[in-house]
Design an enzyme around this catalytic site. Structure first.
Site, PDB file in Angstrom:
ATOM      1  N   LEU A 127       7.551  -9.510   6.750  1.00 15.97           N
ATOM      2  CA  LEU A 127       8.459  -8.423   6.376  1.00 15.97           C
ATOM      3  C   LEU A 127       7.692  -7.345   5.596  1.00 15.97           C
ATOM      4  O   LEU A 127       7.704  -6.177   5.969  1.00 15.97           O
ATOM      5  CB  LEU A 127       9.605  -8.989   5.523  1.00 15.97           C
ATOM      6  CG  LEU A 127      10.709  -8.023   5.100  1.00 15.97           C
ATOM      7  CD1 LEU A 127      11.491  -7.533   6.313  1.00 15.97           C
ATOM      8  CD2 LEU A 127      11.672  -8.704   4.119  1.00 15.97           C
ATOM      9  N   PRO A 130       1.803  -3.015   3.309  1.00 16.76           N
ATOM     10  CA  PRO A 130       1.072  -2.481   2.150  1.00 16.76           C
ATOM     11  C   PRO A 130       1.859  -1.396   1.404  1.00 16.76           C
ATOM     12  O   PRO A 130       1.856  -1.357   0.182  1.00 16.76           O
ATOM     13  CB  PRO A 130      -0.207  -1.919   2.774  1.00 16.76           C
ATOM     14  CG  PRO A 130      -0.412  -2.716   4.019  1.00 16.76           C
ATOM     15  CD  PRO A 130       0.966  -3.040   4.524  1.00 16.76           C
ATOM     16  N   SER A 134       9.453  -3.707  -1.957  1.00 14.01           N
ATOM     17  CA  SER A 134      10.891  -3.760  -2.256  1.00 14.01           C
ATOM     18  C   SER A 134      11.679  -2.845  -1.324  1.00 14.01           C
ATOM     19  O   SER A 134      12.810  -3.154  -0.943  1.00 14.01           O
ATOM     20  CB  SER A 134      11.140  -3.338  -3.711  1.00 14.01           C
ATOM     21  OG  SER A 134      10.417  -4.162  -4.586  1.00 14.01           O
ATOM     22  N   TRP A 160       0.809  -9.558   2.552  1.00 14.02           N
ATOM     23  CA  TRP A 160       1.255 -10.686   1.722  1.00 14.02           C
ATOM     24  C   TRP A 160       1.870 -11.813   2.547  1.00 14.02           C
ATOM     25  O   TRP A 160       2.835 -12.438   2.106  1.00 14.02           O
ATOM     26  CB  TRP A 160       2.326 -10.234   0.715  1.00 14.02           C
ATOM     27  CG  TRP A 160       1.912  -9.152  -0.209  1.00 14.02           C
ATOM     28  CD1 TRP A 160       2.338  -7.854  -0.185  1.00 14.02           C
ATOM     29  CD2 TRP A 160       0.999  -9.249  -1.306  1.00 14.02           C
ATOM     30  NE1 TRP A 160       1.748  -7.151  -1.193  1.00 14.02           N
ATOM     31  CE2 TRP A 160       0.929  -7.988  -1.903  1.00 14.02           C
ATOM     32  CE3 TRP A 160       0.235 -10.298  -1.836  1.00 14.02           C
ATOM     33  CZ2 TRP A 160       0.116  -7.725  -3.005  1.00 14.02           C
ATOM     34  CZ3 TRP A 160      -0.563 -10.047  -2.932  1.00 14.02           C
ATOM     35  CH2 TRP A 160      -0.611  -8.774  -3.499  1.00 14.02           C
ATOM     36  N   ARG A 271       1.244 -37.589 -28.615  1.00 18.28           N
ATOM     37  CA  ARG A 271       0.349 -36.849 -29.517  1.00 18.28           C
ATOM     38  C   ARG A 271       0.831 -36.944 -30.958  1.00 18.28           C
ATOM     39  O   ARG A 271       1.999 -36.656 -31.249  1.00 18.28           O
ATOM     40  CB  ARG A 271       0.301 -35.389 -29.059  1.00 18.28           C
ATOM     41  CG  ARG A 271      -0.388 -34.435 -29.999  1.00 18.28           C
ATOM     42  CD  ARG A 271      -1.895 -34.597 -29.978  1.00 18.28           C
ATOM     43  NE  ARG A 271      -2.555 -33.583 -30.799  1.00 18.28           N
ATOM     44  CZ  ARG A 271      -3.845 -33.620 -31.067  1.00 18.28           C
ATOM     45  NH1 ARG A 271      -4.611 -34.587 -30.599  1.00 18.28           N
ATOM     46  NH2 ARG A 271      -4.386 -32.674 -31.815  1.00 18.28           N
ATOM     47  N   GLN A 339       2.904 -24.452 -24.901  1.00 21.67           N
ATOM     48  CA  GLN A 339       2.978 -24.421 -26.369  1.00 21.67           C
ATOM     49  C   GLN A 339       3.114 -25.837 -26.934  1.00 21.67           C
ATOM     50  O   GLN A 339       2.497 -26.172 -27.948  1.00 21.67           O
ATOM     51  CB  GLN A 339       4.172 -23.549 -26.799  1.00 21.67           C
ATOM     52  CG  GLN A 339       4.164 -23.170 -28.256  1.00 21.67           C
ATOM     53  CD  GLN A 339       3.012 -22.211 -28.595  1.00 21.67           C
ATOM     54  OE1 GLN A 339       2.457 -21.583 -27.712  1.00 21.67           O
ATOM     55  NE2 GLN A 339       2.641 -22.144 -29.854  1.00 21.67           N
ATOM     56  N   GLU A 366      10.099 -12.788  -2.373  1.00 26.15           N
ATOM     57  CA  GLU A 366      11.461 -12.843  -1.793  1.00 26.15           C
ATOM     58  C   GLU A 366      12.436 -11.969  -2.586  1.00 26.15           C
ATOM     59  O   GLU A 366      13.574 -12.353  -2.853  1.00 26.15           O
ATOM     60  CB  GLU A 366      11.939 -14.288  -1.642  1.00 26.15           C
ATOM     61  CG  GLU A 366      11.023 -15.033  -0.695  1.00 26.15           C
ATOM     62  CD  GLU A 366      11.690 -16.071   0.165  1.00 26.15           C
ATOM     63  OE1 GLU A 366      12.928 -16.125   0.238  1.00 26.15           O
ATOM     64  OE2 GLU A 366      10.934 -16.824   0.809  1.00 26.15           O
ATOM     65  N   THR A 368      11.837  -9.064  -5.856  1.00 26.31           N
ATOM     66  CA  THR A 368      11.501  -9.217  -7.276  1.00 26.31           C
ATOM     67  C   THR A 368      12.807  -9.430  -8.061  1.00 26.31           C
ATOM     68  O   THR A 368      13.898  -9.157  -7.559  1.00 26.31           O
ATOM     69  CB  THR A 368      10.812  -7.947  -7.826  1.00 26.31           C
ATOM     70  OG1 THR A 368      11.751  -6.876  -7.806  1.00 26.31           O
ATOM     71  CG2 THR A 368       9.565  -7.586  -7.017  1.00 26.31           C
TER      72      THR A 368
END
Ligand SMILES: Cc1cc2nc3c(=O)[nH]c(=O)nc-3n(C[C@H](O)[C@H](O)[C@H](O)COP(=O)(O)OP(=O)(O)OC[C@H]3O[C@@H](n4cnc5c(N)ncnc54)[C@H](O)[C@@H]3O)c2cc1C
Length: 384
Positions: A127, A130, A134, A160, A271, A339, A366, A368
């Site tokens: 689809l 370049p 969107s 892509w 930990r 974290q 698919e 943004t």
């Protein structure tokens, strides 16, 4: 910890059990090495194809699994807890079959679907271009009907494209007239058609085993009976396919987040600092609780959209909500999981840094997450 699932049938439970077995025995042992080497897992797709897991949501009469979407998506989620590139690949393959399964003539279905759903073949979905991401309606790749009327020739570059160079067919959206987004049509191009070239693989931040390349159609001939739907229906087909495809990405993102949560929880139990497991500190325990809430609510959100789809109800807005919620949650959960591990989370000795890099792309492809917000807000604000 395996996700708690409410499945509609015993068959569905068997499929989840089979998926977990394949994940543990066949996928888990190779994922690290394959991702590090950026190798395309063609054998993994063959195995999933052989066991029927590659075409679950399609009709049994054409070789699919005949499963509801809510079951198919939970299988995708399970695969993503072990190997995100493969889970995304299953979702992409499903996307490539949708136009034929839902928009093709009976003759086209009979000719094409058994191969596409049989487990040996893998599809790619062409689809993006370049200069057209969107803004799909601005694409310039063009199919021109030959004077004989029997075939088209396609010229242009798609960008892509996942599975490019490995796929057996390319479900492609190209321009057949200058009428903007009403001038697009859908074709299923076989990989052995003449004049298909592939650019070198994109050097991506993550999802390394998902080979992504530009596909160049250089006067590629395609039989007219491989056009799916009427000329000009391409945009409608592409958007309908993406409604379903987005749910695959939502489910995969949820599996990825579950894997990050599981790794962080296990580490927090082991930990020790200040003479106690770090999970004893409320700062860590509450972070884990928030991650669990994010994963559980993401799962509920994509399953709600899937159940609407399975019931034949409108689900487009809920699919956009699911894609947005599940992928944003995956980004947050994978970030927080690093974290929890501290410095260890920032190394390649643990899979967390890979999960984090893989989560990022789910907010991009698919559609943004800005485009998902556009879909949702337009629905909210439209005049009824
Ligand atoms: C790993 C990977 C795999 C992919 N696989 C495929 C595939 O198999 N097949 C395929 O066809 N495509 C594929 N894509 C392409 C993907 O779908 C596009 O990258 C995506 O649609 C965004 O297009 P773009 O990258 O051109 O960004 P752009 O459209 O240029 O957007 C750039 C930025 O502008 C924002 N933006 C654009 N328009 C608006 C607007 N109206 N309102 C607010 N913000 C806006 C976007 O949200 C984004 O933040 C893949 C991409 C990646 C990274």
């Amino acid at each position: 910890m395996p996700a708690v699932r409410l499945l509609p049938t015993e068959d569905a439970q068997d499929l989840i059990d089979l998926t977990r077995e394949i994940c543990a025995k066949d996928l888990a042992p190779q994922v690290d090495e394959m991702e590090r080497a950026a190798e395309f897992p063609r054998d993994a797709f063959r195995l999933l194809g052989k066991t029927g897991l590659l075409s679950l949501p399609y009709p049994e009469e054409y070789g699919g699994g005949g499963q509801p979407y809510e079951v198919y998506l939970q299988v995708v989620e399970e695969i993503a807890t072990v190997w995100m590139s493969v889970a995304v690949g299953v979702s992409v393959h499903s996307l490539t079959c949708y136009p034929v399964a839902s928009w093709a003539t009976v003759a086209q279905r009979e000719a094409l679907l058994p191969g596409m759903l049989g487990g040996d073949q893998l599809g790619a979905y062409c689809l993006s271009e370049p200069m057209s991401g969107s803004d799909v309606g601005s694409m310039t790749t063009r199919a021109t009907l030959e004077p004989s009327g029997d075939a088209y020739r396609i010229r242009g570059t798609k960008a892509w494209i996942s599975h490019a160079g490995h796929a057996d067919f390319y479900t492609s959206f190209v321009r057949t007239s200058d009428d903007g987004s009403r001038g697009l049509s859908c074709f299923v191009v076989p990989a052995d058609a003449a004049g298909i070239e592939f650019a070198p693989a994109e050097r991506k931040m993550g999802l390394a085993s998902d080979t992504v390349r530009q596909v160049v159609f250089d006067g590629t001939p395609v039989d007219a009976d491989r056009r799916v739907g009427e000329e000009g229906q391409g945009m409608a087909i592409a958007l309908a396919a993406l409604d379903s495809g987005r749910l695959g990405i939502a489910a995969a993102a949820t599996g990825l987040a579950q894997a990050a949560l599981d790794a962080a929880t296990a580490y927090a139990k082991e930990r020790e600092q200040f003479g106690r497991p770090i999970g004893d500190f409320q700062g860590i325990a509450f972070m884990l609780a928030d991650m669990e809430a994010a994963v559980t609510s993401a799962r509920a959100t994509y399953l709600h959209a899937a159940r609407l789809r399975d019931a034949g109800r409108a689900f487009s807005t809920q699919a956009a909500v699911a894609k947005l919620v599940c992928t944003d949650n995956a980004m947050r959960v994978t970030t927080d999981a690093i974290q929890v591990l501290g410095g260890a989370g920032y190394t390649q000795d643990f899979p967390l840094e890979r999960y984090f890099r893989e989560a990022k792309v789910t907010q991009i492809f698919e559609g943004t997450n800005q485009i998902q917000r556009l879909v949702i807000s337009r629905q909210l604000l439209k005049n009824t």
